[in-house]
Design a protein around this motif. Structure first.
Motif, PDB file in Angstrom:
ATOM      1  N   SER A   1       0.815  -1.220   0.000  1.00 48.37           N
ATOM      2  CA  SER A   1       0.000   0.000   0.000  1.00 48.37           C
ATOM      3  C   SER A   1       0.840   1.258   0.000  1.00 48.37           C
ATOM      4  O   SER A   1       0.407   2.292  -0.509  1.00 48.37           O
ATOM      5  CB  SER A   1      -0.981   0.027   1.175  1.00 48.37           C
ATOM      6  OG  SER A   1      -0.560  -0.775   2.219  1.00 48.37           O
ATOM      7  N   LEU A   2       2.048   1.199   0.557  1.00 46.47           N
ATOM      8  CA  LEU A   2       2.872   2.394   0.554  1.00 46.47           C
ATOM      9  C   LEU A   2       3.940   2.370  -0.529  1.00 46.47           C
ATOM     10  O   LEU A   2       4.390   3.418  -1.006  1.00 46.47           O
ATOM     11  CB  LEU A   2       3.550   2.585   1.918  1.00 46.47           C
ATOM     12  CG  LEU A   2       4.307   3.915   2.087  1.00 46.47           C
ATOM     13  CD1 LEU A   2       3.394   5.092   1.837  1.00 46.47           C
ATOM     14  CD2 LEU A   2       4.934   4.007   3.459  1.00 46.47           C
ATOM     15  N   TYR A   3       4.346   1.173  -0.946  1.00 48.95           N
ATOM     16  CA  TYR A   3       5.462   1.090  -1.871  1.00 48.95           C
ATOM     17  C   TYR A   3       5.126   0.385  -3.179  1.00 48.95           C
ATOM     18  O   TYR A   3       6.003   0.051  -3.955  1.00 48.95           O
ATOM     19  CB  TYR A   3       6.645   0.407  -1.199  1.00 48.95           C
ATOM     20  CG  TYR A   3       7.134   1.157   0.013  1.00 48.95           C
ATOM     21  CD1 TYR A   3       6.804   0.729   1.291  1.00 48.95           C
ATOM     22  CD2 TYR A   3       7.892   2.311  -0.121  1.00 48.95           C
ATOM     23  CE1 TYR A   3       7.229   1.427   2.396  1.00 48.95           C
ATOM     24  CE2 TYR A   3       8.324   3.015   0.984  1.00 48.95           C
ATOM     25  CZ  TYR A   3       7.983   2.572   2.243  1.00 48.95           C
ATOM     26  OH  TYR A   3       8.399   3.276   3.338  1.00 48.95           O
TER      27      TYR A   3
ATOM     28  N   PRO B   1       0.918   6.514  -2.180  1.00 49.62           N
ATOM     29  CA  PRO B   1       0.846   7.954  -1.920  1.00 49.62           C
ATOM     30  C   PRO B   1       2.222   8.614  -2.055  1.00 49.62           C
ATOM     31  O   PRO B   1       2.333   9.813  -2.220  1.00 49.62           O
ATOM     32  CB  PRO B   1       0.353   8.042  -0.475  1.00 49.62           C
ATOM     33  CG  PRO B   1       0.050   6.676  -0.033  1.00 49.62           C
ATOM     34  CD  PRO B   1       0.484   5.692  -1.062  1.00 49.62           C
ATOM     35  N   LEU B   2       3.273   7.806  -1.951  1.00 49.86           N
ATOM     36  CA  LEU B   2       4.611   8.366  -2.064  1.00 49.86           C
ATOM     37  C   LEU B   2       5.079   8.409  -3.510  1.00 49.86           C
ATOM     38  O   LEU B   2       6.129   8.941  -3.808  1.00 49.86           O
ATOM     39  CB  LEU B   2       5.608   7.509  -1.270  1.00 49.86           C
ATOM     40  CG  LEU B   2       5.815   7.889   0.196  1.00 49.86           C
ATOM     41  CD1 LEU B   2       6.831   6.971   0.832  1.00 49.86           C
ATOM     42  CD2 LEU B   2       6.280   9.330   0.309  1.00 49.86           C
TER      43      LEU B   2
END
Lengths: 287, 331, 281
Positions: free
Chosen positions: C131-133, C138-139
């Motif tokens: 989910s983050l990477y 979002p990043l």
């Protein structure tokens, strides 16, 4: 007249004097690292699970296959925790309070499950208990007892991976407390069982609790080993973790995140509970 | 309820803790096992209790061979140096433990525990936890707990070792009075010779796994069997080939038959006591006098003096350190 | 005890040597039952892996292990594990330092964060990192199906190990030794380098060993994250699983034996280091 415990504790000196900038730098580095690696990603799972409000969550809770998987996961985890607690407490006492040849080897072997790959665990169990070519498998299946591709196999795999957890909590406490209280009980006439019940068990009470909670978290979350031994049969041997994988690979991202969220919730709850009830190390006294 | 120990031997790996130890501990007495740390006395005590197994030899309690009997069955009360209090139980429950194990009635337990708590003056702490008591109080609780089941023998393993000096002296005295009242055969282990001399009816001196001497405090002090016992029980100094007590030496300003000639090399006054060091030939001899005696002599540093032991003073042939040894303190 | 006391929880300080007694009838029976259970569950199955691996002789074993795909997988796994362990040694010690020597609001929360990778199901960990990477991050970072994903996954699951071995040792360190060094003129960094670090070395090494073993064994978090691309992002445990699914149990066992050898080496290393820790204590 009250005095602290007999073991003298060094007075904690709080170094308030030097507030060097390096202190803040270190804090910042650590905070950033943990934020980027753990905190943010985990919170995103929650966010994604509720991206469509409660729809995804409701969908999986109403899906009979998912509910069956959740039920199976819980049942297996509970059995595994009970088995590992009984074995764990017994093993801890044997390792700390008794001498026997090979004790050191056994103590090292007990930690083995922590560094073995879950796939290898699954393979190992299949090689012994597999119905076709296993060492014991065919004999067991002839007797009507199927292990691999059935629930007993899942239980075995789960017990395997969580085996050391209770022991690692109880052993240090048993060693720290020492054998004197038990010897005092013996000198007062208490037999082995009475001593265990009245003295040993209350002493390790909290260590057992921590061990149980950690085992529970680990047992609910096992994936690799279960995947190998379960055959992943829909509606029968599918566990919650397998559901997450399956849903994601079948493009049901919402369902995957919702199920993952439930599992994450339980694990985080487990560690939080342990963290809350465990006293801080500096003020710790044996319960 | 006497204890008969015969030929006990015990090894821990290569270390010989006890070597062919035999002794008889008489009924109803307060006996001390005295000796330096690591000498084997705690080990012997634990073997009597059944908490350790001897490699060879026998233990007889009250005429019955107890060598292979488990501690639970020996009817022996044990008090540990660090109390071994049941931390999760109240003082009352601690003392009641042995009685509850024996399934006595609640009323009987209550009566006996109250009696004991009064005996050790801990009645008002009955509901406290051990962690809320001071060290001395915890040890008194441990004693009450051991006495609750009316053991044939009471064993104490350096019971006051973990307490500070003042409390230790108070409890020493208290133990002696308690024994006079309760009259249980008691054996206690200590490395403090003053404690043994003050409290015990009989002392067994153990060193390096062997018994050096058994006797009353007077026996041991006045008629030490060897060099070790003499050094351990009191101050010694060396005069010629013998060990003698510094306060048993006489100083003469003029020559006297049989006295050793020397010169005063140091004078230290400590309260009413004066410690005079006399250099005689190749030795430094310590002589302890009262202030009055010293002043009467009229000597000072540099004066020639003659030293001789008082009539009837106990002496022992010295073993070990060369001349020049002027042991001020035992051990 | 071996890793038991070094890795998790407090360090052990007994006042006197633990007095263990010999086995009685009851405890002997208990030990027998426990050993039977342990053998049936752990020892026998693991022995079966080694036995099956060596069934076809050394040639078959070597063939299974050195096939192009498998060799690549092993290289990737071990290489990434070494890298991750190096990072953990630094970050783990740093985190332990902050947890022990510093105090601030929210420190308890950090403690919980550190334990999350230990308790979180690995498949969920994969989703978490995704989910983050992964795509849609979002990043704006997307390491899915790259080697970076393997690195990241390993980093995540091994987070707690060095921290938890170092923490108790650091907490028990004698501050007075450091103060003595300071009074003799040593600066803060010198004190750390010459006094604190050597004292922590065995604990760090033990944590590193555990971290390495854990990384090398990892499976679940990579399933969704790395794509398991052969020769690219495929790790050893994935190779073993494919062999199992292709009914090549002997081949699977061969590769599994390699992993087991690594686990065993780790356990021996930890046992040796554990002795160092207690001897110094």
């Amino acid at each position: 007249m009250a005095e602290a415990a007999t073991v003298a504790r060094r007075p904690r000196r709080r170094g308030r004097a030097r507030r060097a900038p390096s202190r803040y730098v270190l804090r910042a580095i650590v905070a950033a690292y943990l934020l980027l690696l753990v905190a943010w990603p985990v919170s995103l799972v929650a966010k994604n699970a509720f991206a469509d409000g409660l729809t995804d969550l409701r969908a999986i809770l109403e899906d009979p296959d998912v509910m069956h998987a959740l039920g199976l996961t819980v049942r297996v985890a509970v059995v595994a925790v009970v088995v590992n607690t009984v074995f764990g407490v017994g093993m801890s006492i044997l390792l700390v309070r008794y001498e026997f040849p090979g004790k050191r080897l056994l103590s090292a072997l007990v930690d083995l499950p922590l560094s073995v790959s879950p796939i290898v665990v699954g393979l190992a169990l299949v090689l012994v208990y597999g119905g076709r070519d296993g060492w014991f498998g065919p004999a067991l299946e002839d007797a009507g007892f199927q292990v691999i591709f059935a629930t007993p196999g899942i239980v075995l795999a789960t017990v395997f991976v969580a085996l050391p957890l209770v022991i690692r909590e109880v052993v240090p406490v048993l060693e720290e407390v020492g054998v004197e209280q038990e010897q005092a009980a013996h000198s007062l006439g208490a037999g082995a069982l009475a001593t265990f019940r009245r003295i040993t068990l209350p002493t390790i009470r909290w260590a057992v609790v921590y061990g149980v909670v950690l085992s529970l978290a680990r047992s609910l979350g096992e994936f690799g080993a279960v995947k190998v031994v379960s055959g992943n049969v829909l509606g029968q041997t599918r566990t919650a973790t397998l559901v997450v994988e399956e849903k994601y690979l079948n493009f049901d991202k919402g369902g995957a995140y919702a199920t993952a969220f439930l599992l994450a919730l339980v694990s985080v709850a487990c560690i939080t509970v342990v963290s809350i009830i465990r006293p801080r190390t500096s003020e710790e006294t044996t319960p | 309820m006497s204890i008969e120990i015969t030929g006990i031997g015990k090894r821990f790996g290569d270390f010989v803790a006890l070597d062919d130890v035999s002794v008889r501990i008489p009924t109803g007495q307060l006996t001390a096992l005295l000796g330096p740390s690591g000498g084997g006395k705690s080990t012997l005590l634990r073997i009597i209790a059944g908490l350790e197994h001897a490699d060879e030899g026998t233990v007889e309690i009250d005429g019955v061979d107890a060598t292979h009997v488990r501690p639970q069955r020996r009817d022996v009360g044990f008090v540990f140096q660090h109390y071994a209090a049941f931390k999760h139980l109240s003082v009352y429950r601690n003392v009641a433990f042995g009685l509850e194990i024996r399934k006595r009635s609640k009323a009987e337990v209550r009566e006996r525990v109250t009696e004991l708590l009064e005996l050790v003056h801990l009645e008002q702490f009955a509901d406290r936890l051990p962690s809320q008591l001071s060290g001395g109080q915890r040890q008194r609780m441990a004693l009450a707990r051991a006495l609750a089941v009316e053991p044939k023998v009471l064993l104490l393993d350096e019971p006051f070792g973990a307490l500070d000096a003042k409390v230790r002296r108070e409890l020493r005295d208290w133990l002696r009075r308690l024994h006079d009242e309760v009259r249980v055969t008691t054996v206690f282990v200590t490395h403090d010779q003053e404690e043994a001399l003050e409290v015990a009816d009989e002392i067994v001196v153990i060193n390096d796994g062997r018994i050096e001497q058994v006797g009353t405090p007077d026996d041991l002090y006045d008629r030490p069997a060897n060099d070790f016992v003499m050094r351990f029980l009191g101050p010694v100094t060396r005069l010629g080939p013998d060990l003698v007590r510094p306060h048993d030496l006489e100083l003469h300003p003029g020559e006297v038959d049989g006295a050793v000639a020397g010169e005063v090399s140091r004078v230290v006054r400590v309260g009413f006591e004066v410690r005079v060091e006399v250099t005689a030939a190749d030795q430094v001899v310590l002589v302890t006098l009262t202030r009055t005696q010293f002043l009467a002599l009229g000597v000072d540093v540099g004066s020639p003096v003659w030293v001789s032991p008082a009539a009837g003073a106990p002496t022992v042939a010295a073993v070990g350190p060369a001349p020049g040894d002027r042991s001020l303190v035992p051990g | 005890m071996t890793a038991t006391t070094v890795a998790r929880g407090r360090s052990v300080r007994s006042r006197r040597p633990a007095r263990a007694g010999g086995l009685t009838l009851a405890s002997g029976l208990g030990l027998g039952v426990a050993m039977l259970w342990f053998s049936l569950l752990v020892l026998l199955p693991l022995a079966a892996v080694v036995a099956t691996a060596t069934e076809g002789g050394w040639d078959a074993f070597w063939r299974a292990v050195s096939s192009e795909q498998t060799a690549a997988a092993i290289r990737l796994t071990v290489g990434t594990a070494v890298l991750v362990t190096a990072v953990n040694v630094v970050m783990g010690t740093l985190i332990a330092w902050v947890l022990v020597r510093d105090d601030f609001v929210g420190k308890r929360a950090l403690e919980v964060l550190i334990d999350i990778p230990f308790a979180l199901p690995t498949i969920v960990a994969g989703l978490v990192l995704l989910s983050l990477y992964g795509p849609g991050s979002p990043l704006g970072v997307d390491v899915a199906n790259t080697r970076g994903a393997v690195f990241l996954a390993f980093l995540f699951v091994t987070l707690p190990f060095v921290v938890r071995t170092v923490q108790p040792v650091l907490a028990e360190l004698d501050r007075e030794v450091e103060e003595a060094a300071a009074s003799l003129g040593a600066g803060r960094f010198t004190i750390f380098r010459r006094i604190t670090l050597p004292a922590l070395a065995p604990a760090i090494a033990a944590g590193a060993a555990l971290s390495f073993a854990r990384a090398v064994s990892e499976y679940g978090s990579l399933v969704l994250l790395s794509g398991n691309l052969p020769l690219e992002t495929e790790v050893t445990s994935v190779r073993i699983l494919s062999s199992i699914e292709n009914d090549n149990l002997a081949g699977a066992a061969a590769v599994a034996t390699v992993l087991l050898a690594i686990s065993l080496a780790v356990i021996v290393a930890i046992d040796v280091l554990q002795r160092r820790v207690t001897r110094r204590g």
